[in-house]
Enzyme design. Structure first.
Site, PDB file in Angstrom:
ATOM      1  N   HIS A  53      81.780 -15.930  -9.720  1.00  0.00           N
ATOM      2  CA  HIS A  53      81.437 -16.861 -10.155  1.00  0.00           C
ATOM      3  C   HIS A  53      80.123 -16.422  -9.707  1.00  0.00           C
ATOM      4  CE1 HIS A  53      84.203 -20.342 -11.707  1.00  0.00           C
ATOM      5  NE2 HIS A  53      84.661 -18.895 -11.460  1.00  0.00           N
ATOM      6  N   GLU A  55      78.115 -18.614  -8.054  1.00  0.00           N
ATOM      7  CA  GLU A  55      78.137 -19.690  -6.602  1.00  0.00           C
ATOM      8  C   GLU A  55      78.949 -18.464  -5.154  1.00  0.00           C
ATOM      9  OE1 GLU A  55      78.605 -22.905  -9.434  1.00  0.00           O
ATOM     10  OE2 GLU A  55      79.281 -20.964  -9.438  1.00  0.00           O
ATOM     11  N   CYS A  83      82.588 -25.914 -10.429  1.00  0.00           N
ATOM     12  CA  CYS A  83      83.487 -25.670 -10.502  1.00  0.00           C
ATOM     13  C   CYS A  83      84.986 -26.039  -9.625  1.00  0.00           C
ATOM     14  CB  CYS A  83      84.633 -24.024 -11.369  1.00  0.00           C
ATOM     15  SG  CYS A  83      84.653 -23.344  -9.738  1.00  0.00           S
ATOM     16  N   CYS A  86      84.514 -23.513  -6.283  1.00  0.00           N
ATOM     17  CA  CYS A  86      83.251 -23.415  -5.998  1.00  0.00           C
ATOM     18  C   CYS A  86      83.069 -24.611  -5.454  1.00  0.00           C
ATOM     19  CB  CYS A  86      82.161 -22.888  -7.763  1.00  0.00           C
ATOM     20  SG  CYS A  86      82.465 -21.662  -8.306  1.00  0.00           S
TER      21      CYS A  86
END
Length: 148
Positions: A53, A55, A83, A86
């Site tokens: 991801h 992040e 999410c 993260c």
């Protein structure tokens, strides 16, 4: 607008993800002086990695830049509400400020589904949502309308 410079940088990364066929999410981490020390974009397809991801990538780069796993005094700016994974990384990195653009009604963990930063983990960052939300949401809509 507050955080517009940071969100514009995150949006540029989200556009790169879009062009690469990834869900268009971009993220930057800035230090106390406002310098970008971490950049990331979604690379789940590219890396065949569920944890790739934006992040996570930006946090890893920021930790390497500072030589520390603690990102105290830093801010994380991301185009889509983090999410649970993260949000957990943000808590573990001790990032004190989180800025996001569009809400994520399916897995958003800053209030859309759950607010993990409200729970008693010992670290609770300040969260600012809806920054440049229209631009962030439009990019996501464009991406998913192309897929349907």
């Amino acid at each position: 607008m507050v955080y517009e410079k940071e969100m514009s940088a995150a949006l540029a990364l989200a556009r790169e993800a879009f062009a690469a066929g990834e869900v268009p999410v971009g993220c930057v981490v800035t230090d106390r002086e406002g310098r970008i020390i971490g950049r990331g974009r979604n690379r789940r397809q590219e890396n065949a990695d569920a944890t790739a991801h934006a992040e996570m990538e930006a946090i890893r780069e920021a930790c390497a830049a500072l030589g520390d796993w603690r990102l105290e005094g830093c801010s994380l700016t991301v185009t889509l509400e983090p999410c649970p994974m993260c949000a957990g990384a943000i808590i573990n990195a001790r990032i004190p400020v989180v800025i996001y653009g569009a809400r994520e009604p399916v897995s958003g963990s800053c209030g859309s589904v759950i607010d993990l930063f409200f729970e008693r983990y010992g670290h609770q960052p300040k969260v600012y949502g809806g920054v440049m939300e229209d631009e962030c949401a439009a990019l996501l809509r464009d991406f998913f309308s192309d897929k349907r």
